[in-house]
Design a protein around this motif. Structure first.
Motif, PDB file in Angstrom:
ATOM      1  N   ASP A  15       1.834  -3.525   7.489  1.00 43.47           N
ATOM      2  CA  ASP A  15       2.328  -4.478   6.480  1.00 43.47           C
ATOM      3  C   ASP A  15       1.642  -4.331   5.130  1.00 43.47           C
ATOM      4  O   ASP A  15       1.922  -5.100   4.204  1.00 43.47           O
ATOM      5  CB  ASP A  15       2.241  -5.920   6.990  1.00 43.47           C
ATOM      6  CG  ASP A  15       0.810  -6.329   7.304  1.00 43.47           C
ATOM      7  OD1 ASP A  15       0.629  -7.439   7.839  1.00 43.47           O
ATOM      8  OD2 ASP A  15      -0.120  -5.548   7.027  1.00 43.47           O
ATOM      9  N   ARG A  16       0.761  -3.343   4.974  1.00 43.97           N
ATOM     10  CA  ARG A  16       0.197  -3.090   3.649  1.00 43.97           C
ATOM     11  C   ARG A  16       1.183  -2.320   2.770  1.00 43.97           C
ATOM     12  O   ARG A  16       1.015  -2.253   1.558  1.00 43.97           O
ATOM     13  CB  ARG A  16      -1.105  -2.297   3.769  1.00 43.97           C
ATOM     14  CG  ARG A  16      -2.234  -3.034   4.464  1.00 43.97           C
ATOM     15  CD  ARG A  16      -3.549  -2.257   4.402  1.00 43.97           C
ATOM     16  NE  ARG A  16      -3.476  -0.962   5.081  1.00 43.97           N
ATOM     17  CZ  ARG A  16      -3.381   0.211   4.455  1.00 43.97           C
ATOM     18  NH1 ARG A  16      -3.346   0.253   3.123  1.00 43.97           N
ATOM     19  NH2 ARG A  16      -3.326   1.333   5.161  1.00 43.97           N
ATOM     20  N   PHE A  17       2.175  -1.734   3.428  1.00 45.67           N
ATOM     21  CA  PHE A  17       3.168  -0.921   2.721  1.00 45.67           C
ATOM     22  C   PHE A  17       4.449  -1.728   2.546  1.00 45.67           C
ATOM     23  O   PHE A  17       4.948  -2.345   3.499  1.00 45.67           O
ATOM     24  CB  PHE A  17       3.485   0.353   3.512  1.00 45.67           C
ATOM     25  CG  PHE A  17       2.386   1.363   3.524  1.00 45.67           C
ATOM     26  CD1 PHE A  17       1.244   1.178   4.299  1.00 45.67           C
ATOM     27  CD2 PHE A  17       2.478   2.519   2.762  1.00 45.67           C
ATOM     28  CE1 PHE A  17       0.222   2.114   4.301  1.00 45.67           C
ATOM     29  CE2 PHE A  17       1.474   3.466   2.765  1.00 45.67           C
ATOM     30  CZ  PHE A  17       0.338   3.256   3.533  1.00 45.67           C
ATOM     31  N   LEU A  75       7.325   1.963  -4.371  1.00 46.22           N
ATOM     32  CA  LEU A  75       6.566   1.860  -3.124  1.00 46.22           C
ATOM     33  C   LEU A  75       5.230   1.205  -3.464  1.00 46.22           C
ATOM     34  O   LEU A  75       4.527   1.673  -4.361  1.00 46.22           O
ATOM     35  CB  LEU A  75       6.345   3.235  -2.499  1.00 46.22           C
ATOM     36  CG  LEU A  75       5.533   3.291  -1.206  1.00 46.22           C
ATOM     37  CD1 LEU A  75       6.276   2.579  -0.070  1.00 46.22           C
ATOM     38  CD2 LEU A  75       5.242   4.741  -0.818  1.00 46.22           C
ATOM     39  N   LYS A  76       4.917   0.148  -2.765  1.00 46.35           N
ATOM     40  CA  LYS A  76       3.714  -0.626  -3.067  1.00 46.35           C
ATOM     41  C   LYS A  76       2.765  -0.554  -1.883  1.00 46.35           C
ATOM     42  O   LYS A  76       3.187  -0.758  -0.728  1.00 46.35           O
ATOM     43  CB  LYS A  76       4.085  -2.081  -3.345  1.00 46.35           C
ATOM     44  CG  LYS A  76       5.173  -2.224  -4.402  1.00 46.35           C
ATOM     45  CD  LYS A  76       5.539  -3.660  -4.681  1.00 46.35           C
ATOM     46  CE  LYS A  76       6.665  -3.731  -5.714  1.00 46.35           C
ATOM     47  NZ  LYS A  76       6.811  -5.073  -6.277  1.00 46.35           N
ATOM     48  N   ILE A  77       1.507  -0.264  -2.156  1.00 44.41           N
ATOM     49  CA  ILE A  77       0.498  -0.197  -1.105  1.00 44.41           C
ATOM     50  C   ILE A  77      -0.626  -1.156  -1.472  1.00 44.41           C
ATOM     51  O   ILE A  77      -1.259  -1.022  -2.526  1.00 44.41           O
ATOM     52  CB  ILE A  77      -0.063   1.229  -0.922  1.00 44.41           C
ATOM     53  CG1 ILE A  77       1.075   2.242  -0.790  1.00 44.41           C
ATOM     54  CG2 ILE A  77      -0.957   1.283   0.320  1.00 44.41           C
ATOM     55  CD1 ILE A  77       0.606   3.700  -0.744  1.00 44.41           C
ATOM     56  N   GLN A  78      -0.861  -2.108  -0.589  1.00 45.61           N
ATOM     57  CA  GLN A  78      -1.945  -3.082  -0.807  1.00 45.61           C
ATOM     58  C   GLN A  78      -3.192  -2.635  -0.062  1.00 45.61           C
ATOM     59  O   GLN A  78      -3.115  -1.936   0.954  1.00 45.61           O
ATOM     60  CB  GLN A  78      -1.515  -4.458  -0.287  1.00 45.61           C
ATOM     61  CG  GLN A  78      -0.307  -5.041  -0.990  1.00 45.61           C
ATOM     62  CD  GLN A  78       0.111  -6.379  -0.397  1.00 45.61           C
ATOM     63  OE1 GLN A  78       0.022  -6.572   0.811  1.00 45.61           O
ATOM     64  NE2 GLN A  78       0.556  -7.287  -1.235  1.00 45.61           N
ATOM     65  N   ARG A  79      -4.348  -3.051  -0.570  1.00 40.59           N
ATOM     66  CA  ARG A  79      -5.638  -2.817   0.109  1.00 40.59           C
ATOM     67  C   ARG A  79      -5.717  -1.379   0.616  1.00 40.59           C
ATOM     68  O   ARG A  79      -5.884  -1.122   1.813  1.00 40.59           O
ATOM     69  CB  ARG A  79      -5.814  -3.803   1.256  1.00 40.59           C
ATOM     70  CG  ARG A  79      -5.693  -5.268   0.821  1.00 40.59           C
ATOM     71  CD  ARG A  79      -5.931  -6.222   2.003  1.00 40.59           C
ATOM     72  NE  ARG A  79      -5.062  -5.990   3.138  1.00 40.59           N
ATOM     73  CZ  ARG A  79      -3.809  -6.398   3.242  1.00 40.59           C
ATOM     74  NH1 ARG A  79      -3.248  -7.076   2.240  1.00 40.59           N
ATOM     75  NH2 ARG A  79      -3.092  -6.141   4.330  1.00 40.59           N
TER      76      ARG A  79
END
Lengths: 113, 116
Positions: free
Chosen positions: B63-65, B77-81
């Motif tokens: 779920d970071r992506f 495309l979003k990548i968290q942490r």
């Protein structure tokens, strides 16, 4: 999970030699595609094979799709240094409902002048 | 004509930071795909859009992506942490339609992400 195994993983040959590389799977695919990828670039489509037993030629490259639509081969005649690159095969799901491509790990080909 | 373009071409970030990767597909292409290619591997499917909606996001690792395509054209495309294991080349591809065996996906040059 559908897997595509490519062999050999690395190949270094002399200019003018012939070679055959393989792409094998235990799964059936609705189509199989071959790509070539240069360093720093995205894959570029070479050919799509759809029918079992199909053979397609692209200049010195000959592609074959297995009768059972599970495997494919790529034959290069009289290889040239310009053929150097990463060759990827990719299968599309048999049901056709899913458009994603499943890629093999690729074959790194080096053709020495 | 213009092909698929991706920005930035290279991104270096620190572990834990947030990153956004952009893809401009070929004009008129309704289908858009994101793949990730790690060193020595073939591209691995992440997510597929048909128009504005994500038709298949089964390849997103966790779920970071997250990815969006709000107007059916550009996608982010979003990548968290971010984690060091997220380091890879992120490839975007587009196709005119989808669901056909002969469909051709056109790939962009990729964004090389390095997480330190």
């Amino acid at each position: 999970t559908q897997l595509l195994e490519q062999s050999p993983q690395f190949l270094s040959i002399q200019e003018g030699e012939n070679l055959t590389v393989y792409c094998n799977s235990s799964s059936v695919f609705s189509s199989l595609q071959w790509y070539r990828q240069e360093p720093g670039e995205g894959p570029v489509l070479l050919v799509t094979v759809v029918t079992g037993g199909e053979v397609k030629k692209l200049k010195r490259l000959t592609f074959q799709f297995g009768d059972a639509r599970k495997d494919s081969s790529l034959h290069i005649t009289a290889a040239q240094p310009g053929d150097t690159g990463l060759y990827l095969c990719a299968g599309k799901d048999y049901t056709g409902a899913n458009s994603k491509l499943t890629f093999g790990k690729g074959i790194t080909l080096s053709v020495r002048p | 004509g213009a092909g698929v373009s991706q920005t930035p071409s290279n991104k270096v970030t620190e572990k834990g930071k947030y990153v956004e990767l952009r893809c401009d597909p070929i004009s008129g292409h309704t289908a858009l795909y994101w793949y990730r290619q790690s060193l020595g591997q073939g591209p691995e499917f992440l997510i597929y859009f048909q128009g504005t909606g994500a038709a298949d996001d089964s390849g997103l690792p966790n779920d970071r992506f997250f990815a969006v395509r709000p107007e059916g054209s550009v996608s982010t495309l979003k990548i968290q942490r971010t984690e060091r294991g997220d380091s890879a080349v992120y490839l975007c591809a587009s196709s005119l339609t989808s669901g056909y065996p002969q469909e051709t996906q056109y790939f962009g040059p990729g964004t090389r992400l390095l997480v330190l």
